[in-house]
Design a protein around this motif. Structure first.
Motif, short mmCIF file in Angstrom:
data_model
loop_
_atom_site.label_atom_id
_atom_site.label_comp_id
_atom_site.label_asym_id
_atom_site.label_seq_id
_atom_site.Cartn_x
_atom_site.Cartn_y
_atom_site.Cartn_z
N ASP A 187 0.74 -1.30 -0.15
CA ASP A 187 -0.04 -0.07 -0.07
C ASP A 187 1.00 1.35 -0.16
O ASP A 187 2.25 1.13 0.40
N ALA A 188 0.14 2.14 -0.55
CA ALA A 188 1.09 3.79 -0.52
C ALA A 188 2.23 3.52 -1.44
O ALA A 188 3.41 4.11 -1.16
N LEU A 189 2.20 2.58 -2.36
CA LEU A 189 3.27 2.24 -3.28
C LEU A 189 3.81 3.64 -4.07
O LEU A 189 2.84 4.16 -4.72
N GLN A 190 5.03 3.96 -4.06
CA GLN A 190 5.43 5.03 -4.87
C GLN A 190 6.64 4.63 -5.70
O GLN A 190 7.56 4.02 -5.06
N MET A 191 6.74 4.74 -6.87
CA MET A 191 7.73 4.43 -7.72
C MET A 191 8.73 5.72 -8.02
O MET A 191 8.34 6.78 -8.03
N LEU A 192 9.96 5.51 -8.30
CA LEU A 192 10.94 6.47 -8.82
C LEU A 192 10.53 7.02 -10.06
O LEU A 192 10.46 6.40 -10.85
N VAL A 193 10.43 8.68 -10.13
CA VAL A 193 10.52 9.07 -11.41
C VAL A 193 11.86 9.07 -12.11
O VAL A 193 12.93 9.29 -11.55
N ALA A 194 11.74 8.74 -13.36
CA ALA A 194 13.04 8.23 -13.87
C ALA A 194 13.65 9.55 -14.43
O ALA A 194 15.04 9.58 -14.35
N GLY A 195 12.92 10.84 -14.95
CA GLY A 195 13.76 11.82 -15.28
C GLY A 195 13.59 12.84 -14.43
O GLY A 195 13.49 12.92 -13.20
N GLY A 196 14.31 14.05 -14.89
CA GLY A 196 13.86 15.34 -13.94
C GLY A 196 15.29 15.72 -13.37
O GLY A 196 16.19 14.95 -13.05
N ARG A 197 15.51 16.90 -13.07
CA ARG A 197 16.67 17.44 -12.65
C ARG A 197 16.61 17.76 -11.00
O ARG A 197 15.48 17.94 -10.38
N GLY A 198 17.85 17.67 -10.11
CA GLY A 198 17.69 17.91 -8.83
C GLY A 198 17.33 16.43 -8.06
O GLY A 198 17.68 15.33 -8.63
N ALA A 199 16.76 16.52 -6.83
CA ALA A 199 16.53 15.44 -5.90
C ALA A 199 15.64 14.49 -6.85
O ALA A 199 14.53 15.01 -7.50
N ARG A 200 15.77 13.39 -6.59
CA ARG A 200 14.93 12.06 -7.26
C ARG A 200 13.52 12.24 -6.53
O ARG A 200 13.39 12.31 -5.48
N ARG A 201 12.59 12.15 -7.34
CA ARG A 201 11.27 12.30 -6.79
C ARG A 201 10.27 11.00 -6.94
O ARG A 201 10.76 10.11 -7.86
N PHE A 202 9.24 10.67 -6.40
CA PHE A 202 8.59 9.31 -6.35
C PHE A 202 7.02 9.91 -7.01
O PHE A 202 6.75 11.14 -6.82
N THR A 203 6.47 9.02 -7.56
CA THR A 203 5.13 9.11 -8.06
C THR A 203 4.12 9.21 -6.89
O THR A 203 4.56 8.86 -5.74
N PRO A 204 2.99 9.68 -7.12
CA PRO A 204 1.88 9.89 -6.19
C PRO A 204 1.57 8.29 -5.74
O PRO A 204 1.76 7.57 -6.25
#
Length: 500
Positions: A187-204
Motif C-alpha cells: 500500500d502507498a506504493l510509490q515508484m521513482l520518477v526516471a527523469g528530471g533534474r535535482g533530487a529524485r522524486r517519487f510518483t503519487p
C-alpha cells in the motif's frame, strides 16, 4: 554383504568392544585405533579404499569424507559412538547401546521425495534506508534487487542515481508463498520518477500494488513476516552488522535450481475435514504453525512451498489422511525395532529411548558427554528432524518394541502443548504413565542428572515378548496397545458371504 566397522578410541578416551558390536549381523570390526584422523590416517585410507566401510566417528566425518574423495573411494558411512555412548560415567556397560547404534546406522539411507524450486534472483529488501541500500549495493551484481523503503524515510533518503537496483516506497501489507514464488502486496506504493533534474522524486502513492519475488531479505528488525520461518525468507537485525553480512552473503547464493523435501503425503479419501459442506475436523489446520494447510473442498491441501516440516499435522490426524514422509512412519518403526533388537541381542535388558531433535539435542548430548556424566548406558538417543513427528503412535510403538521408557528432550522452540497432548494420549492408551516423560531442561548437566535419576525400579518392566509393529499409525497404535495390555492379537475379520 559384510560391512567393516572402523573403530577408534579417540586418544584412549573410550573403550569400544569389537566383540559386542559384532553381535550385529553382517558386521566385521577392525582393531581399535587410537588416532585414526591424525597419526593413523594412512591406515584409515587403506581401509576406506576397500569400500563398504563405516567409521565410528562423528566429529571428524568431514575429514574422512575428503579422504575418500582424494583416493577415489566411495564415501564411508558414519556412526557417532563417542558422544552417545563412549563418553559416559557408565561407559563400561555401554556395549549393548553401541551395538544398537551401529545396527541403526546400517539401515538403508532414507530416500525423500524432493520438490524442484527455481530462483531467478528477484530479491526484495526491507529495512531502514542506510542498511537496506548498502545491502542492495552489495547484492546488485548477483541478484535483481528491489529495495522497499518506508514512505517517510524514503523522502529523506540519499538515493542512488544509477540503475544497479530498484528503489520503491510503500508499506508491505501482505506476503505469502515461499522461495521462488513469494507474492507481496504494498500500500502507498510509490515508484521513482526516471527523469528530471535535482533530487529524485517519487510518483503519487497508490494502494494495492502487487508483485512477485524469489526471496525476501528482511532487515527491518521488526515483527517477522512469517512467525515460524519460510524458505527464501532471510532476517537479520539491522543493529548487528555481522548478522546483516551473513544474511546478505546467504542471499547472494540463492539463485538457480534447488530441492526442498516434500515433507507430507495425503490420502484425501481418508480425510474427515468435511462432508456436504459441514466441517468435521480441523486438527491439522489448527496444528500447522506456518499456515501451510488449508481447506480444499471436503479435504485439506498442503502447500509444499510453505510447509517447514514440523510434522504436527501427522501427529494429530485421527484418520491417517496426512502423514510425514521425511522420515515416514515405517522408517521410524523400523529404526525402533532395530535398536531394541540389537540392544537385547548384545545382552542388554531394559533400554530407554531418548527422543531429541536434530539441532538442540545433539548439542546437549555432546556437551554432557565432553564435560559431564554423559548419557546412562541404558539410554539410547533417537534423533528426529522435529519432535512433533514423534506422536502417541510412535511412543506406543517404542514401548511395544521393548523399550522400558520413552523420554522426550524438549528443545527451546518445541511445540510443548502439542507434544504434551500426544504424551498424555500415549500414557492413557498404554496404561504406563511412568514410562513416558518429557524432559524440559537447557543445561547438559541437568539432562544427565535427570536421566540417571529416572530409571528402574521406577519404570515398568519392558514387554517380555516385544513386537515389531507394522502398518499405518492407527494399526500400529492398536497393535501396541493390545500387546502392552497383554491382550492377544485381534483375529482377522471373518469373510462375508456375498449373495449368489
Amino acid at each position: 554383504m559384510t560391512t567393516t566397522l572402523i573403530l577408534c578410541d579417540c586418544l584412549g578416551s573410550m573403550q569400544p568392544d569389537p566383540k559386542v558390536m559384532e553381535t550385529v549381523g553382517e558386521l566385521r570390526c577392525t582393531r581399535v585405533h587410537t588416532s585414526l584422523c591424525q597419526d593413523q590416517i594412512d591406515r584409515a585410507a587403506a581401509l576406506v579404499d576397500k569400500g563398504n566401510v563405516m567409521i565410528a566417528c562423528g566429529q571428524e566425518a568431514r575429514v574422512f569424507a575428503d579422504l575418500a574423495e582424494d583416493i577415489g573411494a566411495p564415501e564411508p558411512r558414519f556412526v557417532d559412538l563417542r558422544d552417545r555412548a563412549g563418553w559416559s560415567d557408565e561407559a563400561a556397560q555401554a556395549g549393548p547401546k553401541m551395538a544398537a547404534l551401529v545396527a541403526e546406522a546400517l539401515l538403508p539411507p532414507l530416500e525423500v521425495r524432493q520438490l524442484d524450486l527455481n530462483s531467478d534472483g528477484q530479491c526484495l529488501i526491507l529495512g531502514p534506508a542506510e542498511t537496506a541500500l548498502a545491502a542492495a549495493a552489495d547484492l546488485a551484481g548477483e541478484l535483481a534487487v528491489t529495495v522497499l523503503l518506508d514512505p517517510d524515510e524514503a523522502a529523506e533518503a540519499d538515493l542512488p542515481n544509477g540503475h544497479e537496483f530498484e528503489v520503491v516506497a510503500g508499506r508491505l501489507t501482505r506476503a505469502s508463498g515461499g522461495f521462488g514464488a513469494f507474492e507481496v502486496t504494498i500500500d502507498a506504493l510509490q515508484m521513482l520518477v526516471a527523469g528530471g533534474r535535482g533530487a529524485r522524486r517519487f510518483t503519487p502513492p497508490r494502494d494495492g500494488g502487487q508483485s512477485r519475488c524469489d526471496l525476501i531479505l528482511d532487515l527491518s528488525g521488526t515483527t517477522p513476516l512469517f512467525a515460524h520461518g519460510r524458505d527464501g525468507y532471510l532476517r537479520a537485525d539491522p543493529r548487528h552488522p555481522p548478522a546483516v553480512a551473513r544474511a546478505t552473503i546467504q542471499a547472494a547464493g540463492m539463485v538457480g535450481s534447488f530441492e526442498k523435501p516434500l515433507y507430507t503425503v495425503t490420502e484425501p479419501a481418508l480425510c474427515a475435514h468435511s462432508r456436504a459442506r459441514i466441517t468435521g475436523c480441523t486438527r491439522c489446520i489448527d496444528a500447522c504453525a506456518t499456515g501451510a494447510i488449508a481447506p480444499d473442498g471436503d479435504h485439506v491441501r498442503v502447500d509444499p512451498l510453505v510447509c517447514m516440516g514440523c510434522g504436527g499435522c501427522h501427529a494429530v490426524c485421527p484418520s491417517g489422511a496426512i502423514g510425514f514422509a521425511a522420515p515416514d512412519f515405517g522408517t521410524i518403526t523400523r529404526r525402533l525395532d532395530t535398536l531394541a533388537r540389537a540392544y537385547r541381542g548384545a545382552g542388554g535388558t531394559a533400554p530407554r529411548l531418548l527422543v531429541h531433535d536434530s539441532g538442540f539435542g545433539p548439542e546437549m548430548i555432546g556437551l554432557a558427554a565432553r564435560f559431564g556424566r554423559g548419557l546412562p548406558a541404558d539410554v539410547i538417543p533417537f534423533e528426529v528432524p522435529s519432535l512433533t513427528i514423534f506422536g502417541h503412535a510412535e511412543m506406543l510403538a517404542a514401548l511395544a518394541a521393548g523399550f522400558a521408557g520413552v523420554e522426550v528432550l524438549l528443545a527451546p522452540a518445541s511445540e510443548r502443548g502439542l507434544i504434551g497432548a500426544q504424551a498424555d494420549l500415549a500414557r492413557t492408551i498404554s496404561g504406563r504413565s511412568a514410562a513416558i516423560t518429557l524432559i524440559d531442561v537447557d543445561d547438559p548437566d541437568r539432562l544427565s542428572d535427570t536421566l540417571y535419576a529416572a530409571r528402574a525400579p521406577d519404570l515398568p518392566e519392558p514387554l517380555d515378548r516385544p513386537i515389531a509393529a507394522r502398518g499405518s499409525r492407527r494399526q500400529v497404535a492398536r497393535m501396541a496397545a493390545r500387546a502392552l495390555h497383554g491382550l492377544p492379537d485381534a483375529p482377522p475379520p471373518a469373510p462375508i458371504a456375498l449373495p449368489m
